[in-house]
Design a protein around this motif. Structure first.
Motif, PDB file in Angstrom:
ATOM      1  N   UNK A   1       0.831  -1.210   0.000  1.00 49.41           N
ATOM      2  CA  UNK A   1       0.000   0.000   0.000  1.00 49.41           C
ATOM      3  C   UNK A   1       0.866   1.260   0.000  1.00 49.41           C
ATOM      4  N   UNK A   2       1.983   1.216   0.720  1.00 47.14           N
ATOM      5  CA  UNK A   2       2.901   2.364   0.748  1.00 47.14           C
ATOM      6  C   UNK A   2       3.494   2.575  -0.647  1.00 47.14           C
ATOM      7  N   UNK A   3       3.886   1.482  -1.288  1.00 46.09           N
ATOM      8  CA  UNK A   3       4.456   1.595  -2.638  1.00 46.09           C
ATOM      9  C   UNK A   3       3.420   2.196  -3.598  1.00 46.09           C
TER      10      UNK A   3
ATOM     11  N   UNK B   1       9.614   9.493   5.857  1.00 42.90           N
ATOM     12  CA  UNK B   1       9.809  10.341   7.035  1.00 42.90           C
ATOM     13  C   UNK B   1       8.491  10.691   7.699  1.00 42.90           C
ATOM     14  N   UNK B   2       7.983  11.902   7.440  1.00 44.54           N
ATOM     15  CA  UNK B   2       6.800  12.384   8.163  1.00 44.54           C
ATOM     16  C   UNK B   2       5.571  11.478   8.035  1.00 44.54           C
ATOM     17  N   UNK B   3       5.315  10.954   6.820  1.00 48.84           N
ATOM     18  CA  UNK B   3       4.095  10.149   6.649  1.00 48.84           C
ATOM     19  C   UNK B   3       4.182   8.876   7.488  1.00 48.84           C
ATOM     20  N   UNK B   4       5.325   8.154   7.369  1.00 44.08           N
ATOM     21  CA  UNK B   4       5.464   6.907   8.138  1.00 44.08           C
ATOM     22  C   UNK B   4       5.468   7.167   9.650  1.00 44.08           C
TER      23      UNK B   4
ATOM     24  N   UNK C   1      -2.847   2.238   9.126  1.00 42.73           N
ATOM     25  CA  UNK C   1      -2.302   1.863   7.825  1.00 42.73           C
ATOM     26  C   UNK C   1      -2.378   3.066   6.881  1.00 42.73           C
ATOM     27  N   UNK C   2      -1.616   2.997   5.802  1.00 41.94           N
ATOM     28  CA  UNK C   2      -1.563   4.132   4.866  1.00 41.94           C
ATOM     29  C   UNK C   2      -2.935   4.405   4.251  1.00 41.94           C
ATOM     30  N   UNK C   3      -3.768   3.366   4.115  1.00 36.43           N
ATOM     31  CA  UNK C   3      -5.087   3.614   3.520  1.00 36.43           C
ATOM     32  C   UNK C   3      -5.936   4.525   4.410  1.00 36.43           C
ATOM     33  N   UNK C   4      -5.565   4.625   5.689  1.00 38.73           N
ATOM     34  CA  UNK C   4      -6.305   5.507   6.598  1.00 38.73           C
ATOM     35  C   UNK C   4      -5.644   6.885   6.725  1.00 38.73           C
ATOM     36  N   UNK C   5      -4.566   7.085   5.972  1.00 34.67           N
ATOM     37  CA  UNK C   5      -3.879   8.385   6.019  1.00 34.67           C
ATOM     38  C   UNK C   5      -4.747   9.430   5.321  1.00 34.67           C
ATOM     39  N   UNK C   6      -5.083  10.535   6.028  1.00 35.83           N
ATOM     40  CA  UNK C   6      -6.116  11.442   5.504  1.00 35.83           C
ATOM     41  C   UNK C   6      -5.683  12.301   4.310  1.00 35.83           C
TER      42      UNK C   6
END
Lengths: 96, 481
Positions: B327-329, B351-354, B363-368
């Motif tokens: 998902x990150x890729x 960096x900041x996102x992780x 998880x990244x899918x929940x990153x707004x």
């Protein structure tokens, strides 16, 4: 093929069956009679005949990946000799 | 020297991985293959092995197995049959497992691994075949009975059998992680539902003949596979060095104590009496069908790695890091549709996102924040409108709170943009230099690392709202005077 006591023990174990000595002697005689009767078939030359696996010529009988609930939880457990409201119950088995 | 005897040997390891396929329904019946439902609710008369019932093949299982075969460079068999593997166990109601014996759908493949030191290792794939899982037995819930849940019975599996090419616990870990990654990128298995059997033997280095092997069953994590290998290799070498002989046994691994014990000796080995499954007609695949799967394969980690390092110029470390999680890729792929600052894009994600994902345990899918917004943020920094530490510390957290406005709007509202004129900057520079006259003298005498001190002072005076590249240049010029 000759049936002997050793082979009977092995087949009985694979089928999870137990026999006493008298039964095993009778089974040995029975099986040997049956096999020698069937061995008559060996007189036919089958070297050019493919083994028969399937009873029809159908191929590719496939199904779509769709969920269909055919029976309920209660129906599934209905015929079990031993069960509770959730599970089938069997005598304890540890080793696989 | 007690250690050196271990150096005389090498381990020879082959792994059998059972991966649960993420289909909706089971392999040979229409009941749900879902996980986590109430016990014995996902069942059918076929799963229960009732007399007179007939299985039917789920076409998705074939497609998924072929995908894994294509991903690992296997030959795909067009003419497939199924087989029965007979054994008695309470969680296998039919008394046999439907599997493939002599006609596995995929054969002769391989997968490439990268060791920590950058060297490559290729592990051969002997075969991949389709089969079904058994139900679940619980032995510790009741004094007299075992409890049986058949929800899992009939859930499709592929078994991936490797060549005995693996030489250490480390390589086994790499192999398992790579297989898991490929399964996830193909979207055919969630990667958590994997079990592994390890065939382990040892031999003197240089020997070509294989030693007797032991099979350790049912290892449920990469770490446990490695622990079992480490323990078993040492045990086998100890036995041989003590003049003993390795018996070809099936072993159990106890995750608590970390040791293996004999489950079955060779003499007790199961006689599975494989024979062709007459209830399932053969499956004859068209070459055009296999070709169409090949054409529609998603990009796999190995290809993406080459693209990230080649086309986008990322370091091998950065590329591997991004690819660790599918998902990150994909988020990175989306991000670089909107910006060509590839390195900055990778840095922002790692960096900041992780950090945010780790802090929030999401998880990244929940990153707004959308990838296009992060791209705008990167452009904002690149155009010199905001400096990067201001962007990281102030603007990024604001963007998480306010996902509707653009980064530029948010920065403007919060007064984060660089609005300092070069005259102002000159003023700050003069102020900073006036504060440390001795340091200026030292700098001019050759102590050039003092530049950082002056720069820090300038940044402080400007409250961070200046373009550091520009300021650095002006500062250096001022010091030359």
């Amino acid at each position: 093929m000759q049936i002997n006591q050793q082979l009977i023990d092995k087949i009985a174990h694979l089928a999870r069956l137990e026999f006493n000595d008298a039964e095993k002697i009778r089974i040995e005689q029975d099986l040997n009679r049956i096999l020698s009767f069937i061995e008559t078939l060996n007189e036919v030359d089958t070297s050019s005949v493919e083994p028969l696996i399937y009873m029809s010529d159908e191929v590719n009988v496939l199904r779509k990946d769709e969920v269909i609930r055919e029976i309920s939880h209660e129906e599934a457990l209905k015929n079990a000799p031993k069960k509770d409201s959730d599970y089938f119950r069997v005598p304890k088995v540890i080793e696989k | 020297m007690s250690d050196s005897k271990y150096d005389l040997y090498e381990a020879v390891i082959g792994l059998e991985i059972h991966a649960q396929l993420s289909t909706l329904s089971k392999a040979y019946s229409s009941d749900s293959a879902g996980y986590g439902d109430d016990p014995n609710t996902n069942i059918s008369v076929i799963t229960l092995g009732h007399p007179g019932t007939l299985p039917m093949v789920n076409e998705k299982v074939i497609e998924y197995a072929i995908k894994m075969g294509v991903a690992t460079d296997c030959e795909i068999r067009l003419d497939n049959q199924y087989a029965r593997k007979n054994y008695f166990y309470a969680d296998l109601p039919k008394g046999y497992q439907i599997t493939q014996d002599t006609t596995p759908i995929c054969t002769k493949g391989h997968i490439d691994l990268k060791r920590a030191d950058g060297t490559k290792k290729t592990v051969g794939i002997t075969r991949i075949h389709m089969e079904e899982d058994a139900g679940k037995s619980m032995h510790d819930q009741d004094v007299y009975d075992s409890l049986i849940d058949l929800n899992r019975a009939g859930v499709p599996l592929i078994e991936i059998v490797s060549e005995p090419d693996i030489r250490s616990a480390e390589e086994a870990g790499l192999y398992l992680a790579e297989i898991r990654k490929v399964l996830r990128y193909l979207d055919i298995c969630d990667g958590n539902s994997m079990r592994c059997d390890a065939n382990i033997s040892v031999r003197k280095k240089g020997d070509t003949k294989l030693g007797n092997r032991c099979e350790v069953k049912n290892l449920n994590s990469i770490r446990n596979v490695q622990r079992a290998i480490e323990y078993e290799v040492k045990r086998q070498i100890d036995v041989i060095e003590a003049g003993g002989h390795i018996d070809q046994n099936t072993l159990n691994f106890d995750a608590g104590s970390g040791i293996t014990s004999v489950l079955r000796s060779k003499e007790m080995a199961n006689d599975y009496r494989y024979f062709p499954e007459p209830d399932l007609p053969p499956v004859q695949l068209a070459q055009s069908y296999v070709d169409s799967i090949r054409e529609h394969m998603p990009e796999l980690p190995e290809q993406l790695f080459l693209k990230y390092t080649g086309v986008y110029g990322l370091s091998a470390y950065d590329a591997a890091n991004l690819l660790e999680n599918k998902e990150i890729a994909f988020y990175f792929d989306e991000l670089i549709k909107h910006t060509t600052h590839y390195k900055a894009a990778a840095n922002w994600i790692m960096g900041p996102v992780k950090s945010y994902l780790n802090e929030q345990a999401v998880e990244i899918r929940e990153f707004p924040v959308s990838a296009s917004r992060i791209a705008e943020l990167i452009e904002l920094i690149d155009s010199g409108k905001i400096n990067s530490s201001m962007a990281k510390d102030r603007l990024f957290p604001e963007m998480i709170r306010n996902t509707s406005a653009s980064p530029e709007q948010i920065a403007t509202e919060n007064n984060l943009l660089i609005n300092t004129s070069s005259d102002d900057v000159q003023g700050f520079i003069q102020e900073a230099l006036a504060k440390y006259p001795e340091k200026v003298a030292e700098y001019k005498a050759g102590k050039e690392n003092l530049l950082g001190l002056f720069m820090g002072e300038v940044m402080k005076l400007a409250k961070g709202k200046l373009d550091p590249k520009e300021a650095n240049k002006l500062l250096a010029e001022a010091l030359e005077k």
